[in-house]
Write a protein that holds these residues in place. Sequence first.
Motif, PDB file in Angstrom:
ATOM      1  N   SER A  18       0.869  -1.172   0.064  1.00  0.00           N
ATOM      2  CA  SER A  18       0.164   0.075   0.112  1.00  0.00           C
ATOM      3  C   SER A  18       0.772   1.050  -0.008  1.00  0.00           C
ATOM      4  O   SER A  18       1.942   1.279   0.746  1.00  0.00           O
ATOM      5  N   GLU A  19       0.536   2.181  -0.795  1.00  0.00           N
ATOM      6  CA  GLU A  19       1.102   3.622  -0.858  1.00  0.00           C
ATOM      7  C   GLU A  19       0.242   4.474  -0.336  1.00  0.00           C
ATOM      8  O   GLU A  19      -0.962   4.978  -0.764  1.00  0.00           O
ATOM      9  N   GLU A  20       0.441   5.453   0.587  1.00  0.00           N
ATOM     10  CA  GLU A  20      -0.011   6.635   0.993  1.00  0.00           C
ATOM     11  C   GLU A  20       0.717   7.930   0.907  1.00  0.00           C
ATOM     12  O   GLU A  20       1.743   8.061   1.443  1.00  0.00           O
ATOM     13  N   LEU A  21       0.275   8.610  -0.099  1.00  0.00           N
ATOM     14  CA  LEU A  21       0.861   9.892  -0.618  1.00  0.00           C
ATOM     15  C   LEU A  21       0.556  10.950   0.194  1.00  0.00           C
ATOM     16  O   LEU A  21      -0.759  11.329   0.105  1.00  0.00           O
ATOM     17  N   LEU A  22       1.444  11.873   0.952  1.00  0.00           N
ATOM     18  CA  LEU A  22       0.917  12.975   1.480  1.00  0.00           C
ATOM     19  C   LEU A  22       1.827  14.222   1.078  1.00  0.00           C
ATOM     20  O   LEU A  22       2.912  14.285   0.907  1.00  0.00           O
ATOM     21  N   ASN A  23       0.880  15.040   0.708  1.00  0.00           N
ATOM     22  CA  ASN A  23       1.771  16.333   0.083  1.00  0.00           C
ATOM     23  C   ASN A  23       0.410  17.659   0.189  1.00  0.00           C
ATOM     24  O   ASN A  23      -0.489  17.302   0.726  1.00  0.00           O
TER      25      ASN A  23
ATOM     26  N   ARG B 107       8.322  18.016  -2.466  1.00  0.00           N
ATOM     27  CA  ARG B 107       7.468  18.167  -1.151  1.00  0.00           C
ATOM     28  C   ARG B 107       6.525  17.444  -0.763  1.00  0.00           C
ATOM     29  O   ARG B 107       5.406  17.614  -0.535  1.00  0.00           O
ATOM     30  N   SER B 108       7.006  16.102  -1.002  1.00  0.00           N
ATOM     31  CA  SER B 108       5.916  14.954  -0.547  1.00  0.00           C
ATOM     32  C   SER B 108       6.639  13.836  -0.010  1.00  0.00           C
ATOM     33  O   SER B 108       7.852  13.628   0.215  1.00  0.00           O
ATOM     34  N   LEU B 109       5.677  13.153   0.626  1.00  0.00           N
ATOM     35  CA  LEU B 109       6.382  11.865   1.163  1.00  0.00           C
ATOM     36  C   LEU B 109       5.283  10.709   1.273  1.00  0.00           C
ATOM     37  O   LEU B 109       4.215  10.836   0.805  1.00  0.00           O
ATOM     38  N   VAL B 110       5.796   9.477   1.139  1.00  0.00           N
ATOM     39  CA  VAL B 110       4.864   8.331   1.007  1.00  0.00           C
ATOM     40  C   VAL B 110       5.315   7.487   1.834  1.00  0.00           C
ATOM     41  O   VAL B 110       6.350   6.978   2.236  1.00  0.00           O
TER      42      VAL B 110
END
Length: 181
Positions: A111-116, A171-174
């Motif tokens: 699973s990938e959860e992308l946060l930006n 400017r993101s993290l996963v």
Amino acid sequence: MHFSIDTVPNKKYLAGASINFNKNDPLDNSISIFDETENKTLFFHLGIMLLNFSKYRCFYGENYIITKNMYGYNILLYNSDNKITDRYDDHTHVFYIDLDNVIGNQDIIISEELLNNENGTIDGLINTEIEKRKEFPNFLKYKLSQYNAPKLKINPHNKNKGSYTVKLPPRSLVMLTVYLK
């Protein structure tokens, strides 16, 4: 609150990892769990993600943190590049995750959860022309809270296809969760 205000801007590293955040509005530099619409912020979602790394031994590297838990692995990848140009791809980091030593011959689910700024914040949901966000009706605030979350994707992976690849925008993290059978 005062401790966070004084400490966070002065500390480059937090528990061995450095994750830089930029906000669109330079005047709005407050750290909060809920925003003016009583909705979860990026820091709320990041706190939930980092909670996964608090109970088990972690391994740190350049732009990543890894931990093993009861059901698999958590991998936090981050791209703190804050250059804003028309060439978005120039600042996208590509991560190749080799799981051969971990998974053997089995197929796995990741699973990938992308946060930006677009995923995990209401700024990605609300038109910028709307200025009076505090005055939203409660039903709309509730609806926003249901949709405001990191972007979630569930992918299969077979090691015969090579490394698992993640393209992470600036400017993101996963957070990847590798589920083992």
